[in-house]
Design a protein around this motif. Structure first.
Motif, PDB file in Angstrom:
ATOM      1  N   SER A  60       0.545  -1.013   0.023  1.00  0.00           N
ATOM      2  CA  SER A  60      -0.190  -0.536   0.220  1.00  0.00           C
ATOM      3  C   SER A  60       1.110   1.061  -0.052  1.00  0.00           C
ATOM      4  O   SER A  60       1.946   1.353   0.274  1.00  0.00           O
ATOM      5  CB  SER A  60      -1.413   0.082   1.685  1.00  0.00           C
ATOM      6  N   PRO A  61       0.822   1.996  -0.499  1.00  0.00           N
ATOM      7  CA  PRO A  61       1.417   4.070  -0.873  1.00  0.00           C
ATOM      8  C   PRO A  61       1.149   4.322   0.876  1.00  0.00           C
ATOM      9  O   PRO A  61      -0.507   4.353   0.743  1.00  0.00           O
ATOM     10  CB  PRO A  61       0.980   3.989  -2.399  1.00  0.00           C
ATOM     11  N   PRO A  62       1.499   5.826   0.823  1.00  0.00           N
ATOM     12  CA  PRO A  62       1.640   6.358   1.561  1.00  0.00           C
ATOM     13  C   PRO A  62       0.156   7.215   0.922  1.00  0.00           C
ATOM     14  O   PRO A  62      -0.342   7.358  -0.278  1.00  0.00           O
ATOM     15  CB  PRO A  62       2.457   7.247   1.470  1.00  0.00           C
ATOM     16  N   LYS A  63      -0.655   7.620   1.947  1.00  0.00           N
ATOM     17  CA  LYS A  63      -1.859   8.394   1.167  1.00  0.00           C
ATOM     18  C   LYS A  63      -1.567   9.317   0.905  1.00  0.00           C
ATOM     19  O   LYS A  63      -2.442   9.415  -0.570  1.00  0.00           O
ATOM     20  CB  LYS A  63      -2.108   8.628   2.774  1.00  0.00           C
ATOM     21  N   HIS A  64      -0.560  10.474   0.733  1.00  0.00           N
ATOM     22  CA  HIS A  64      -0.195  11.316   0.431  1.00  0.00           C
ATOM     23  C   HIS A  64       1.133  11.339  -0.068  1.00  0.00           C
ATOM     24  O   HIS A  64       1.611  12.194   1.632  1.00  0.00           O
ATOM     25  CB  HIS A  64      -1.381  12.739   0.405  1.00  0.00           C
ATOM     26  N   PRO A  65       1.815  11.657  -0.402  1.00  0.00           N
ATOM     27  CA  PRO A  65       3.440  11.019  -0.078  1.00  0.00           C
ATOM     28  C   PRO A  65       4.088  11.862  -0.080  1.00  0.00           C
ATOM     29  O   PRO A  65       3.798  13.399  -0.699  1.00  0.00           O
ATOM     30  CB  PRO A  65       4.132  10.069  -1.007  1.00  0.00           C
ATOM     31  N   THR A  66       5.225  12.788   0.129  1.00  0.00           N
ATOM     32  CA  THR A  66       5.868  13.416   1.096  1.00  0.00           C
ATOM     33  C   THR A  66       6.804  13.360   0.035  1.00  0.00           C
ATOM     34  O   THR A  66       7.836  12.173   0.038  1.00  0.00           O
ATOM     35  CB  THR A  66       5.992  14.203   2.046  1.00  0.00           C
ATOM     36  N   PHE A  67       6.804  14.634  -0.833  1.00  0.00           N
ATOM     37  CA  PHE A  67       8.489  14.476  -1.760  1.00  0.00           C
ATOM     38  C   PHE A  67       9.253  15.688  -1.667  1.00  0.00           C
ATOM     39  O   PHE A  67       9.280  16.453  -0.960  1.00  0.00           O
ATOM     40  CB  PHE A  67       8.086  14.414  -3.518  1.00  0.00           C
ATOM     41  N   LEU A 113       1.554   3.785  -8.463  1.00  0.00           N
ATOM     42  CA  LEU A 113       2.174   4.710  -9.474  1.00  0.00           C
ATOM     43  C   LEU A 113       2.077   5.951  -8.359  1.00  0.00           C
ATOM     44  O   LEU A 113       3.942   6.411  -8.393  1.00  0.00           O
ATOM     45  CB  LEU A 113       1.270   5.145  -9.855  1.00  0.00           C
ATOM     46  N   LEU A 114       2.111   5.848  -6.520  1.00  0.00           N
ATOM     47  CA  LEU A 114       2.139   6.510  -5.972  1.00  0.00           C
ATOM     48  C   LEU A 114       3.227   5.970  -5.247  1.00  0.00           C
ATOM     49  O   LEU A 114       4.166   6.658  -4.879  1.00  0.00           O
ATOM     50  CB  LEU A 114       1.753   6.898  -5.176  1.00  0.00           C
ATOM     51  N   THR A 115       3.926   5.034  -5.674  1.00  0.00           N
ATOM     52  CA  THR A 115       5.073   3.733  -4.605  1.00  0.00           C
ATOM     53  C   THR A 115       6.104   4.174  -5.864  1.00  0.00           C
ATOM     54  O   THR A 115       6.938   4.898  -5.034  1.00  0.00           O
ATOM     55  CB  THR A 115       4.444   2.642  -4.438  1.00  0.00           C
ATOM     56  N   LEU A 116       6.497   4.392  -6.925  1.00  0.00           N
ATOM     57  CA  LEU A 116       7.076   5.211  -8.116  1.00  0.00           C
ATOM     58  C   LEU A 116       7.450   6.466  -7.501  1.00  0.00           C
ATOM     59  O   LEU A 116       8.590   6.045  -7.971  1.00  0.00           O
ATOM     60  CB  LEU A 116       6.790   4.372  -9.356  1.00  0.00           C
ATOM     61  N   ALA A 117       6.199   6.783  -7.547  1.00  0.00           N
ATOM     62  CA  ALA A 117       6.724   8.556  -7.623  1.00  0.00           C
ATOM     63  C   ALA A 117       7.474   8.384  -5.861  1.00  0.00           C
ATOM     64  O   ALA A 117       8.243   9.436  -6.068  1.00  0.00           O
ATOM     65  CB  ALA A 117       5.481   9.079  -7.701  1.00  0.00           C
TER      66      ALA A 117
END
Length: 154
Positions: free
Chosen positions: A22-29, A102-106
């Protein structure tokens, strides 16, 4: 380096997604940015058990590299259909990721120091555009995905 390996895996052939994390809810970049932080920020998005969406691979004003209708079940892509009427002449088809993947790749690109840009739907928080690059210059070697027609299964 991790992202380069991951991007190579994307470029192989359209196949079922294999990542179930599971990806983070809203990743911090990198650079401290995350989802837009205005008063109307979208709610945190949680990947539903089943959903569909259309994704187009396109960076900035560049040409489309493919448009796909995608079905996802339990975090894995279970069906992909290229819907732009083109075949991958001279290019390899990609393994289209789920929105969670996709969010995990980002996030991986950001962790590796790459440039990352994301936008989220203001109503439900699902990603509507995700762009990332290992080199930090998205036009040079970037991966850009524009998401439309997102629909959780009822």
């Amino acid at each position: 380096m991790r992202l380069k390996v991951t991007l190579c895996g994307l470029a192989v052939v359209v196949a079922l997604g294999a990542c179930t994390s599971s990806p983070p809810k809203h990743p911090t970049f990198a650079g401290g940015s995350s989802a837009p932080t205005t008063a109307g920020s979208p709610p945190p998005w949680q990947e539903p058990a089943a959903y569909g969406f259309v994704v187009e691979r396109r960076c900035a004003q560049g040409p489309s590299l493919g448009r796909y209708r995608v079905a996802v079940q339990d975090g894995q892509v279970v069906r992909t259909e290229r819907i732009d009427g083109r075949t991958a002449a001279g290019e390899e088809e990609i393994e289209v990721p789920s929105l969670g993947e996709l969010l995990t790749l980002a996030q991986t690109a950001a962790d590796d120091g790459g440039a990352v840009t994301t936008t989220f739907d203001p109503a439900d928080g699902h990603p509507t555009a995700v762009s990332f690059s290992v080199s930090g210059q998205q036009d040079a070697d970037g991966s850009c995905f524009l998401v439309s027609e997102y629909a959780p299964a009822s």
